[in-house]
Design an enzyme around this catalytic site. Structure first.
Site, PDB file in Angstrom:
ATOM      1  N   GLU A   8       0.834  -1.206   0.000  1.00 52.51           N
ATOM      2  CA  GLU A   8       0.000   0.000   0.000  1.00 52.51           C
ATOM      3  C   GLU A   8       0.872   1.261   0.000  1.00 52.51           C
ATOM      4  O   GLU A   8       1.837   1.363   0.754  1.00 52.51           O
ATOM      5  CB  GLU A   8      -0.878  -0.018   1.252  1.00 52.51           C
ATOM      6  CG  GLU A   8      -1.850   1.124   1.404  1.00 52.51           C
ATOM      7  CD  GLU A   8      -2.750   0.957   2.637  1.00 52.51           C
ATOM      8  OE1 GLU A   8      -3.669   1.757   2.818  1.00 52.51           O
ATOM      9  OE2 GLU A   8      -2.497   0.005   3.411  1.00 52.51           O
ATOM     10  N   LYS A  12      -1.065 -10.556  15.895  1.00 53.31           N
ATOM     11  CA  LYS A  12      -1.791 -10.135  14.688  1.00 53.31           C
ATOM     12  C   LYS A  12      -1.474 -11.015  13.486  1.00 53.31           C
ATOM     13  O   LYS A  12      -2.335 -11.246  12.639  1.00 53.31           O
ATOM     14  CB  LYS A  12      -1.477  -8.678  14.369  1.00 53.31           C
ATOM     15  CG  LYS A  12      -2.423  -8.056  13.353  1.00 53.31           C
ATOM     16  CD  LYS A  12      -2.194  -6.557  13.251  1.00 53.31           C
ATOM     17  CE  LYS A  12      -3.168  -5.910  12.292  1.00 53.31           C
ATOM     18  NZ  LYS A  12      -2.942  -4.445  12.194  1.00 53.31           N
ATOM     19  N   ILE A  63      16.835  -3.748  34.439  1.00 56.45           N
ATOM     20  CA  ILE A  63      16.415  -4.569  33.305  1.00 56.45           C
ATOM     21  C   ILE A  63      15.963  -3.734  32.115  1.00 56.45           C
ATOM     22  O   ILE A  63      16.196  -4.101  30.955  1.00 56.45           O
ATOM     23  CB  ILE A  63      15.294  -5.551  33.751  1.00 56.45           C
ATOM     24  CG1 ILE A  63      15.046  -6.616  32.684  1.00 56.45           C
ATOM     25  CG2 ILE A  63      14.010  -4.804  34.091  1.00 56.45           C
ATOM     26  CD1 ILE A  63      16.179  -7.586  32.529  1.00 56.45           C
ATOM     27  N   ASP A  64      15.328  -2.569  32.356  1.00 60.74           N
ATOM     28  CA  ASP A  64      14.806  -1.772  31.245  1.00 60.74           C
ATOM     29  C   ASP A  64      15.926  -1.197  30.390  1.00 60.74           C
ATOM     30  O   ASP A  64      15.897  -1.291  29.159  1.00 60.74           O
ATOM     31  CB  ASP A  64      13.923  -0.641  31.781  1.00 60.74           C
ATOM     32  CG  ASP A  64      12.727  -1.153  32.555  1.00 60.74           C
ATOM     33  OD1 ASP A  64      12.087  -2.109  32.093  1.00 60.74           O
ATOM     34  OD2 ASP A  64      12.439  -0.601  33.640  1.00 60.74           O
ATOM     35  N   TYR A 110     -10.067   3.862  13.247  1.00 59.48           N
ATOM     36  CA  TYR A 110      -9.868   3.388  14.617  1.00 59.48           C
ATOM     37  C   TYR A 110      -8.377   3.310  14.922  1.00 59.48           C
ATOM     38  O   TYR A 110      -7.532   3.328  14.031  1.00 59.48           O
ATOM     39  CB  TYR A 110     -10.531   2.022  14.813  1.00 59.48           C
ATOM     40  CG  TYR A 110     -10.125   0.975  13.802  1.00 59.48           C
ATOM     41  CD1 TYR A 110      -8.993   0.194  13.994  1.00 59.48           C
ATOM     42  CD2 TYR A 110     -10.873   0.777  12.641  1.00 59.48           C
ATOM     43  CE1 TYR A 110      -8.607  -0.759  13.069  1.00 59.48           C
ATOM     44  CE2 TYR A 110     -10.490  -0.172  11.705  1.00 59.48           C
ATOM     45  CZ  TYR A 110      -9.366  -0.929  11.914  1.00 59.48           C
ATOM     46  OH  TYR A 110      -8.984  -1.870  10.987  1.00 59.48           O
ATOM     47  N   LYS A 124      -9.187   2.263  -2.797  1.00 59.83           N
ATOM     48  CA  LYS A 124      -9.576   1.708  -1.504  1.00 59.83           C
ATOM     49  C   LYS A 124     -11.002   2.119  -1.177  1.00 59.83           C
ATOM     50  O   LYS A 124     -11.363   3.301  -1.230  1.00 59.83           O
ATOM     51  CB  LYS A 124      -8.627   2.196  -0.419  1.00 59.83           C
ATOM     52  CG  LYS A 124      -8.756   1.490   0.920  1.00 59.83           C
ATOM     53  CD  LYS A 124      -7.609   1.922   1.833  1.00 59.83           C
ATOM     54  CE  LYS A 124      -7.565   1.174   3.159  1.00 59.83           C
ATOM     55  NZ  LYS A 124      -6.376   1.541   3.959  1.00 59.83           N
ATOM     56  N   CYS A 179      -5.639  -2.992   1.419  1.00 54.93           N
ATOM     57  CA  CYS A 179      -5.604  -3.210   2.866  1.00 54.93           C
ATOM     58  C   CYS A 179      -6.977  -3.476   3.493  1.00 54.93           C
ATOM     59  O   CYS A 179      -7.482  -4.579   3.444  1.00 54.93           O
ATOM     60  CB  CYS A 179      -4.899  -2.038   3.561  1.00 54.93           C
ATOM     61  SG  CYS A 179      -4.233  -2.485   5.199  1.00 54.93           S
ATOM     62  N   SER A 231      -0.263  -3.023   6.960  1.00 53.14           N
ATOM     63  CA  SER A 231      -0.941  -3.445   8.185  1.00 53.14           C
ATOM     64  C   SER A 231       0.058  -3.455   9.335  1.00 53.14           C
ATOM     65  O   SER A 231       0.990  -4.265   9.336  1.00 53.14           O
ATOM     66  CB  SER A 231      -1.543  -4.841   7.992  1.00 53.14           C
ATOM     67  OG  SER A 231      -2.168  -5.305   9.171  1.00 53.14           O
ATOM     68  N   SER A 250      21.414   1.975  33.902  1.00 54.63           N
ATOM     69  CA  SER A 250      21.226   2.056  35.348  1.00 54.63           C
ATOM     70  C   SER A 250      21.656   0.794  36.068  1.00 54.63           C
ATOM     71  O   SER A 250      21.734   0.766  37.295  1.00 54.63           O
ATOM     72  CB  SER A 250      19.745   2.312  35.652  1.00 54.63           C
ATOM     73  OG  SER A 250      18.968   1.180  35.302  1.00 54.63           O
ATOM     74  N   GLY A 251      21.891  -0.279  35.309  1.00 49.63           N
ATOM     75  CA  GLY A 251      22.093  -1.585  35.923  1.00 49.63           C
ATOM     76  C   GLY A 251      20.802  -2.357  36.069  1.00 49.63           C
ATOM     77  O   GLY A 251      20.808  -3.498  36.536  1.00 49.63           O
TER      78      GLY A 251
END
Length: 569
Positions: free
Chosen positions: A45, A201, A321-322, A125, A119, A158, A195, A318-319
Site C-alpha cells: 500500500e 496479529k 532490566i529496562d 480506529y 480503496k 488493505c 498493516s 542504570s544496571g
C-alpha cells in the site's frame, strides 16, 4: 521468460516521502521477480510515497511528486520488460471533491497504467485516520489478466479485505469489496497492504485471509509492507492463498523479501532485493512471542534511527532490566560500535548497579562511560537553597537526580549527534512512574509499549538469540529500584508488576470498566488507584518520545485522551 501463473509478492521497506528511494526498491524487486520468471510483481500500500504519509497528503507538491514517480515507474524500461506491476500510490484526480485523494493501486503493464483500484473501506480506529485524507471508492476494480498470468485481477487495498461478513462476528462496514470483486469475475484477488504489527496479529491475519479465500472461492495475493515508520512497525508476512484457503507461500516477518510463487502451488522461492535466496527460518525459540517482540523492536529502532538521519544511539545504563534491554535492542539494530552506554551513579546508587551496567556494556561490546551525578546534584540543591528556601521535598529531590541524568544524555547527544533512546517501559509510562525532562528525555521510547513483566521475557529472548549472556543474571533477579533514595524499591510506590500489568492490560488494551477489572480478582482500592494514576499521567505521555507500537493499544497516536478533564475513578 515469465512462467504461466507465477507471481512475486514484493514486501519492501519504504520511507515516507522518499520517492527516489522507494522507486529504486520497486525497480530492484521487479528485476528480481522478472529474472525468477514472475509475470506479475505486487507491492504494498502507498509504496510510491511510503505509508503513512499523514498530512503530507495536504501538500500539492507532495501529490505531484507522487504522480511523477508513478509515471516514471510506468515508462517502458529494461527492468520492467515482460512483467506487470501492482503498486500502491496516492491518486489525486482533477476535480475530485475534498479531500481530493484516493488510496489507490495501479496495475502497470506494457509501459502504461492499465487499471487503478481505489480503496473502499477507510479505517478510523486506533492509529488510523483515513477519512481525514482519502475519499472512499464507490466501486471495486477488476482488470484483465496480465500477459502470462492467465487470470483477471481484482485490485483491493488493505482494509478492503478486513470485512469478510462471515469471518467477523461484528463487521465494521456494510460492504464487502472482496465479494464485489469475485462477483465481477476476479480470478485472483490482489490486496496491497500496510498493516501495522501487533502481538498476535500475524496468525489472526492468516486465519482471516484463509477464511476470505475459502468463503469467496478465489485465491488471494496479500502483500504487506515491512519496516518501521515513526511509531508504527510493519511486519510483512505477505502470503499467497489458494481458493480453498490453504497457504501456498508465506514471506518472512520483519525483513524485505521477494516471494516468488505459483498460483497452482509448488515450492515458493524467497529472495532478497539483491536476488539471493533468503536463509530458511530458524526453529521456533522457547518463548516465540518474546522473540518476535524483540525482532520487531530491533527493526523499529534500526529504521527510526536510519530514516531520521542518525547513525548512533546513546542509552543511560542504570544496571536495571529496562536499560539493559534497550541497550541490547540498540546494539543489535545499529551495531555495538554505534551505541554508547552511560552509567550515571548518584549517592544512592548501589555497587551492584554500577557493576551490572559495566558488565552489560562489556557483554554487548558497546562503548561505555561512567559519569557520576553527585557534584551536579549537590550544586542544584545548594543553588535552590541559597536564598534561605527550605530543602526540597523528597519527590522533588528524586526528580532533580533524574533531570541531571537527562541533561547529561542530551548534552552527549548534542555533542555527538547520537539519538538518545529512553528506557521507560509501558507499565511506568502508564502510571507516570517517570520524570519529565529526566528519564523521559530522548528521541525514541524503544520499549514504551512493553509491560514490565514482558520486559523480563524479551531480555531473556535477547540472551537466547545471542546464545550467550548479554544481560547479567543479577539484573533479572534483583528487585527493581529507581535508586533515588535510600532503600527504595519500585514496589514501595506501585503494586507488584504482575498485578499492575494485568490491571493495565484490562484497562488500556481491553478497555474494561472498573467493575470488570475487579472481577478478575483484583482489590478494588488498588484498581481505583492504578486507574487514577493512568488518568492523571496523561500530561506526561503527551510530552513523551514516540513509542514503538507492539500491542493492540499503545500510548501515542492510537490512544487520544484529553489532559484537562474531570473523568475520575
Amino acid at each position: 521468460m515469465a512462467r504461466s501463473g507465477r507471481i512475486a509478492l514484493a514486501q519492501v521497506n519504504t520511507t515516507v516521502g522518499d520517492f527516489a528511494g522507494n522507486a529504486a526498491r520497486v525497480r530492484a524487486a521487479a528485476e528480481v521477480a522478472r529474472e525468477a520468471g514472475a509475470a506479475l510483481a505486487v507491492f504494498p500500500e502507498l509504496t510510491v510515497c511510503g505509508y503513512p504519509p499523514r498530512d503530507l497528503l495536504d501538500l500539492p507538491d507532495f501529490l505531484e511528486r507522487a504522480r511523477q514517480a508513478l509515471e516514471e515507474l510506468a515508462r517502458p524500461a529494461a527492468w520492467s520488460k515482460g512483467i506487470a506491476l501492482v503498486v500502491g500510490f496516492p491518486e489525486a484526480p482533477d476535480g475530485a471533491p475534498p479531500p481530493g485523494v484516493y488510496n489507490a493501486a495501479a496495475l502497470i503493464s506494457d509501459g502504461r497504467v492499465v487499471a487503478v483500484g481505489r480503496k473502499s473501506l477507510l479505517p478510523t480506529y486506533d492509529v488510523f485516520d483515513e477519512t481525514r485524507y482519502f475519499l472512499p471508492a464507490g466501486a471495486s476494480t477488476t482488470a484483465a489478466a496480465p500477459e502470462g498470468l492467465g487470470v483477471p485481477l481484482g485490485l483491493s487495498v488493505c482494509e478492503d479485505i478486513w470485512n469478510d461478513q462471515r469471518f467477523w462476528e461484528r463487521p465494521r462496514y456494510a460492504r464487502d469489496p472482496i465479494a464485489d470483486l469475485v462477483r465481477a469475475g476476479a480470478g485472483l484477488v490482489v490486496n496491497v497492504s500496510a498493516s501495522p504489527y501487533a502481538m498476535g496479529k500475524a496468525p489472526l491475519r492468516e486465519r482471516m485471509l484463509s477464511a476470505s479465500a475459502r468463503d469467496h472461492g478465489a485465491p488471494i495475493a496479500y502483500v504487506n509492507q515491512v519496516g518501521g515508520n515513526d511509531a508504527l512497525l510493519f511486519d510483512g508476512g505477505s502470503m499467497l492463498l489458494a481458493r480453498d484457503g490453504a497457504v501456498l507461500a508465506r514471506a518472512p516477518l520483519f525483513e524485505e523479501a521477494v516471494l516468488v510463487c505459483d498460483l497452482e502451488g509448488g515450492a515458493p522461492l524467497a529472495l532478497g532485493l539483491d536476488g539471493r535466496p533468503l536463509p530458511p527460518p530458524p526453529p521456533p525459540p522457547a518463548d516465540a512471542q518474546a522473540d518476535e517482540v524483540l525482532r520487531a523492536l530491533v527493526m523499529g529502532v534500526r529504521d527510526y534511527v536510519r530514516k531520521c538521519g542518525f547513525r548512533q544511539a546513546v542509552v543511560g545504563l542504570s544496571g536495571g532490566i529496562d536499560s539493559a534491554l534497550t541497550a541490547c535492542i540498540a546494539a543489535e539494530a545499529l551495531g555495538a560500535e554505534n551505541v554508547l552506554g552511560v552509567a550515571m551513579p548518584s549517592r544512592y546508587s548501589s555497587g551492584h548497579s554500577r557493576e551490572d551496567a559495566a558488565e552489560l556494556a562489556r557483554n554487548l561490546g558497546v562503548r561505555f562511560r561512567e559519569i557520576g551525578i553527585e557534584p551536579m546534584h549537590a550544586a542544584f540543591l545548594a543553588a535552590l537553597a541559597a536564598d534561605g528556601a527550605p530543602p526540597l521535598c523528597d519527590l522533588a529531590d528524586q526528580n532533580v537526580q533524574a533531570r541531571v541524568r537527562g541533561q547529561i544524555l542530551m548534552a552527549i547527544s548534542n555533542d555527538t549527534g547520537a539519538l538518545v533512546l529512553t528506557t521507560g517501559n509501558k507499565s511506568e509510562i502508564a502510571v507516570g512512574y517517570c520524570t519529565l525532562y529526566g528519564d523521559m528525555a530522548g528521541g525514541l521510547a524503544a520499549i514504551g509499549d512493553v509491560p514490565k513483566t514482558l520486559v523480563y521475557r524479551v531480555a531473556r529472548a535477547a540472551n537466547a538469540r545471542a546464545g550467550r549472556t548479554l544481560v547479567p543474571e543479577r539484573t533479572f533477579t534483583k528487585p527493581p529500584s529507581a535508586e533515588l533514595k535510600p532503600g527504595q524499591l519500585d514496589q514501595d510506590s506501585l503494586p507488584p508488576y504482575d498485578v499492575l500489568d494485568d490491571i493495565l492490560q484490562a484497562y488500556v488494551e481491553e478497555r474494561r470498566p472498573l467493575e470488570a477489572i475487579v472481577a478478575r480478582g483484583h482489590d478494588e482500592a488498588i484498581v481505583r488507584r492504578v486507574l487514577r494514576m493512568v488518568v492523571q499521567s496523561e500530561y506526561k505521555r503527551r510530552q513523551a518520545a514516540p513509542v514503538l507500537k507492539v500491542s493492540e493499544k499503545a500510548f501515542g497516536e492510537g490512544r487520544r485522551f484529553p489532559i484537562a478533564q474531570g473523568y475520575r475513578y
